[in-house]
Design an enzyme around this catalytic site. Sequence first.
Site, mmCIF file in Angstrom:
data_model
loop_
_atom_site.group_PDB
_atom_site.id
_atom_site.type_symbol
_atom_site.label_atom_id
_atom_site.label_comp_id
_atom_site.label_asym_id
_atom_site.label_seq_id
_atom_site.Cartn_x
_atom_site.Cartn_y
_atom_site.Cartn_z
ATOM 1 N N CYS A 1 5.124 -7.195 7.545
ATOM 2 C CA CYS A 1 5.955 -7.182 8.646
ATOM 3 C C CYS A 1 6.307 -8.090 9.471
ATOM 4 C CB CYS A 1 5.388 -5.542 9.240
ATOM 5 S SG CYS A 1 6.222 -4.860 10.497
ATOM 6 N N GLU B 1 0.724 -1.202 -0.097
ATOM 7 C CA GLU B 1 -0.014 0.103 -0.083
ATOM 8 C C GLU B 1 0.891 1.175 -0.048
ATOM 9 O OE1 GLU B 1 -3.466 -2.083 3.012
ATOM 10 O OE2 GLU B 1 -1.933 -0.159 3.725
ATOM 11 N N CYS C 1 -1.628 -3.759 15.092
ATOM 12 C CA CYS C 1 -1.222 -3.469 13.534
ATOM 13 C C CYS C 1 -1.930 -4.329 12.468
ATOM 14 C CB CYS C 1 0.138 -3.223 13.173
ATOM 15 S SG CYS C 1 0.531 -2.793 11.563
ATOM 16 N N CYS D 1 3.181 -6.210 15.766
ATOM 17 C CA CYS D 1 2.712 -5.492 16.711
ATOM 18 C C CYS D 1 1.287 -5.794 16.826
ATOM 19 C CB CYS D 1 2.870 -3.878 16.442
ATOM 20 S SG CYS D 1 4.568 -3.409 16.486
ATOM 21 N N CYS E 1 -2.317 1.359 8.270
ATOM 22 C CA CYS E 1 -1.485 0.374 7.301
ATOM 23 C C CYS E 1 -1.899 -0.793 7.278
ATOM 24 C CB CYS E 1 -0.017 0.454 7.762
ATOM 25 S SG CYS E 1 0.684 2.373 7.835
ATOM 26 N N CYS F 1 2.859 8.516 1.949
ATOM 27 C CA CYS F 1 3.207 7.464 2.920
ATOM 28 C C CYS F 1 3.749 6.068 2.215
ATOM 29 C CB CYS F 1 2.172 7.072 3.691
ATOM 30 S SG CYS F 1 2.720 5.987 4.999
#
Length: 381
Positions: free
Chosen positions: A126, A106, A133, A130, A351, A119
Amino acid sequence: MASSTPASPLSPSPEAPLLLTGLTTAQIEEFVAALGLPRYRGRQVADWIYRRNAGSFEEMTDLPRALRHQLAAVASVGRPEVVARTVDADGTTKYLVRLGDGQTVECVWLPYREWSSVCLSTQVGCPMACAFCATGRGGFARNLSAGEIVAQFLLARAHAPCPVTHAVFMGMGEPLLNTSAVLQALHLLNSECGIGARNLTLSTVGIVPGIQRLAREKLQINLALSLHAPDDETRARFMPVAQHFPLPVVLAALRDYTAATHRRVTLEYLLIAGVNDSPAHADRLADLVLGKKEEGGPLLAVVNLIPYNETEARFRRPSEEGIRRFMARLKQRGVAVTRRLERGETIAAACGQLRREAASDAPGARPRRSPRRRGTAVART
């Protein structure tokens, strides 16, 4: 057996077309020279890619048609395919783009009153996991190349209705787990795309070796730490990185960074109801920023408060009263503090949300619970 000289990585290869986005002007000159063309043709190509928003060789109309066909046979501009596009009432535009190997990431165009920004994602997924997220829940596939990072910027800029003046590395992924490609992308955005170094921002969860490398580079970019808690016990509840890089170590690295660059850092603090938004948390955060004399005194930093953007996670956004109370307590303690200007309130702005939605809409995917959509599009939450 006779030895052979290996081909230059910039030599044309019909089996693997060279992606030009990600190369410097000098490298593109080298590439066209290997085709037997004048080096100035390389400067023309670079100008079209980095400054005139060309997404294909056919758009480079000051090149002879035969040359455009010749280039297309052995190279590619490297612009990703737009899979999905969502637009908020405030103009924020989020793109889900497909890369050459079929993976998706994205990027977001963010309009403000006096400037606009993009951004950027640095990884497919990832590995930081977390808990709050959306990206982390999708797992990790691979790092992006510098060209794939810069291509997001070029795509968003090509569709933007006004000049793009800033770029933030706050999209999918942890930039300092892909440091070499990210540094190369920073240099390209600065030197080739014309974005001033102080208009470039990199956000990290606190990868200490990466922060130390940035300090050695002495770039005049903006560095932001995704802090989100004033102590390791709270931080470890939703950020596994806290087990590897405890706050004293991270803060020491930030002090070294500010000493080397003379640049103030931003401490991003995601406000989550009932988790890290109490008056006691505000006081501990103030203590952390103001520091002790033996630790070097106050950290050269500003706290940026980010009200949580609710995804499919179990966390909730604080009330407006709670947000104002937390901010007022920090100001009372003498801490420089701002509140993130939110964007993308009616789209899947945080995100990883759009990518997860696209995956869940695919045939055979499990149904998902629709998140309450409020915007923190500029933050890697």
